[in-house]
Design a protein around this motif. Sequence first.
Motif, PDB file in Angstrom:
ATOM      1  N   ASN A 101       2.259   1.896  -3.456  1.00 42.48           N
ATOM      2  CA  ASN A 101       1.241   2.277  -4.433  1.00 42.48           C
ATOM      3  C   ASN A 101       0.583   3.613  -4.138  1.00 42.48           C
ATOM      4  O   ASN A 101      -0.169   4.126  -4.971  1.00 42.48           O
ATOM      5  CB  ASN A 101       0.175   1.184  -4.530  1.00 42.48           C
ATOM      6  CG  ASN A 101       0.637  -0.012  -5.336  1.00 42.48           C
ATOM      7  OD1 ASN A 101       0.573  -0.029  -6.554  1.00 42.48           O
ATOM      8  ND2 ASN A 101       1.134  -1.021  -4.641  1.00 42.48           N
ATOM      9  N   THR A 102       0.851   4.174  -2.950  1.00 44.59           N
ATOM     10  CA  THR A 102       0.217   5.457  -2.604  1.00 44.59           C
ATOM     11  C   THR A 102       1.223   6.482  -2.092  1.00 44.59           C
ATOM     12  O   THR A 102       0.824   7.484  -1.500  1.00 44.59           O
ATOM     13  CB  THR A 102      -0.873   5.241  -1.522  1.00 44.59           C
ATOM     14  OG1 THR A 102      -0.260   4.751  -0.324  1.00 44.59           O
ATOM     15  CG2 THR A 102      -1.939   4.271  -1.990  1.00 44.59           C
ATOM     16  N   GLN A 112       0.824  -1.209   0.000  1.00 42.60           N
ATOM     17  CA  GLN A 112       0.000   0.000   0.000  1.00 42.60           C
ATOM     18  C   GLN A 112       0.858   1.259   0.000  1.00 42.60           C
ATOM     19  O   GLN A 112       0.531   2.239  -0.677  1.00 42.60           O
ATOM     20  CB  GLN A 112      -0.957   0.010   1.197  1.00 42.60           C
ATOM     21  CG  GLN A 112      -1.950   1.159   1.147  1.00 42.60           C
ATOM     22  CD  GLN A 112      -3.153   0.927   2.030  1.00 42.60           C
ATOM     23  OE1 GLN A 112      -3.369  -0.177   2.504  1.00 42.60           O
ATOM     24  NE2 GLN A 112      -3.942   1.965   2.244  1.00 42.60           N
ATOM     25  N   SER A 115      -2.243   8.912   4.651  1.00 43.87           N
ATOM     26  CA  SER A 115      -3.452   8.120   4.441  1.00 43.87           C
ATOM     27  C   SER A 115      -3.765   7.352   5.725  1.00 43.87           C
ATOM     28  O   SER A 115      -2.938   6.614   6.241  1.00 43.87           O
ATOM     29  CB  SER A 115      -3.245   7.131   3.294  1.00 43.87           C
ATOM     30  OG  SER A 115      -4.294   6.197   3.257  1.00 43.87           O
ATOM     31  N   SER A 169      -5.635   4.840   6.195  1.00 41.33           N
ATOM     32  CA  SER A 169      -5.697   3.390   6.028  1.00 41.33           C
ATOM     33  C   SER A 169      -4.336   2.746   6.245  1.00 41.33           C
ATOM     34  O   SER A 169      -4.236   1.649   6.776  1.00 41.33           O
ATOM     35  CB  SER A 169      -6.210   3.039   4.628  1.00 41.33           C
ATOM     36  OG  SER A 169      -5.355   3.575   3.634  1.00 41.33           O
ATOM     37  N   VAL A 170      -3.266   3.441   5.838  1.00 43.23           N
ATOM     38  CA  VAL A 170      -1.928   2.889   6.034  1.00 43.23           C
ATOM     39  C   VAL A 170      -1.575   2.860   7.515  1.00 43.23           C
ATOM     40  O   VAL A 170      -1.097   1.868   8.043  1.00 43.23           O
ATOM     41  CB  VAL A 170      -0.879   3.715   5.250  1.00 43.23           C
ATOM     42  CG1 VAL A 170       0.526   3.248   5.592  1.00 43.23           C
ATOM     43  CG2 VAL A 170      -1.132   3.596   3.760  1.00 43.23           C
TER      44      VAL A 170
END
Length: 483
Positions: free
Chosen positions: A224-225, A221, A412, A414-415
Amino acid sequence: MQFESFSFLVSLALACLVYWSIPSSRGIWRKYLLFILSYVFYSLFDWRFSFFLFFITIFSYGCGKWLMQLNDRHIRQRKLIVGTYLIVSVSTLLLFKYLSFFATMLAPFLNHFMIVDKLSSWHLLLPIGLSFYLFMSMSYVIDSYRRTIATTPSFLNYVVYMSFFPHLVAGPIDRARLFIPQLEDEKYFKQDLFISGLRQMLYGFFKKLVIADNLVLIVFQVWNTYPQQNTFVILLGAMAYSVQIYADFSGYSDIAIGIGRLFGIEMMRNFSFPYFARTVAEFWRSWHISLTSWFTEYLYIPLGGSRCGTFRTIVNTLIVFTLCGLWHGANWTFVIWGFLCGALFVPILLDGGKSKQKWKQIPVTFTFENVIHMALVFLAITVCWIFFRSISVEQAFDLLGCMFKNITISSSVSVVTMVMPPIFFMLLLSFVGIEWKGRNYNHGLDYLQKKSRFFRWTVYILLIFSIFFYMQTEGGQFIYQNF
């Protein structure tokens, strides 16, 4: 067939039962069993791979036998034989792994021949483990030339050495002079060795299935972000990859070495707690030991090693590490990774090895000075791993740029939330604790042999439960199976 699959574990249990059921006086049948098991195992990846492995085995064995038969009066013939085999081996690697890479690199020179487009798009079927067993065969032929092998082994022993399924697809890169004598000895079941093998396998499964396969979610992740992440999250993702690749590859090595012990065979140690290193030199003496020692013995020393002055030593070091990087794959990211790892040696080489000698005399204990140097080495290696993990040089530099300029960008959520699930965080801390406790032993759980039975089984049960309840159902293959 992957080591962690249920079918493999059942097959392994049956193979051990049959292997030790054969009387020790019939040791040749045990070797035939290992030969058959290894080729069946390799054929399950692709049946064509086995024919290629057998060809390499016959060719290298023939060269080694011929070299052993010629005396020193035939030095030219002996050099011609070893040189021919090395050229064939390197050409094989170039053909299967690097054809399109070099065709693309040489495109400006090949364009007028109208063949570069065909070559750059031509991808041969790459036999899994090719880099590993070619290096084993090369070491055998070179050792035969140097006569560090006393006598030519039987063909059956050599076949088992080349194809032994635990080390076939991702190492360790065992040396024939150490492995084959174990096949020649009459073997008896040793309970302590068998239990030690099971213990090391358990730790290897824990590292791979719990630590590595869960960290890969974070790493994936972040990579990719990363343009949307801040410095802290990107650095956290890079450090997660450092731990992931160690847990994955050393986990494979632990499983492989453990399986070898189940059959009464000791294989070469591959890791020695590298992230507790205080210098880069310590790190590379502890990381992928079978490969780094191979390059040292068969490339660095023949190039002159450290015998020809500081400048030549630096050049030799950079050559070896750059080629080591290229060995990992046909991508400029690996080349740069290898070069950077070699460049980290330059300060050590410039001070004449004084720092190297200093740290040899200081034990690896929990002191402020040790911890600071461990952290610095870990961060330096982590920066190098960014190139290893990235799909292109551009992505690696872009990620590094974001790491240094996205200091104030919000991350982020979510990370961050993925990083800190309480159970996994506790398992990660437990992993670090086990590594620290076992740093003076062969592997993390080896120190348990001196503990009480209750303590040992408590640790075993906790590890088994963590594997069953925290393993990823869709865990990927071992990273080094790609090389």
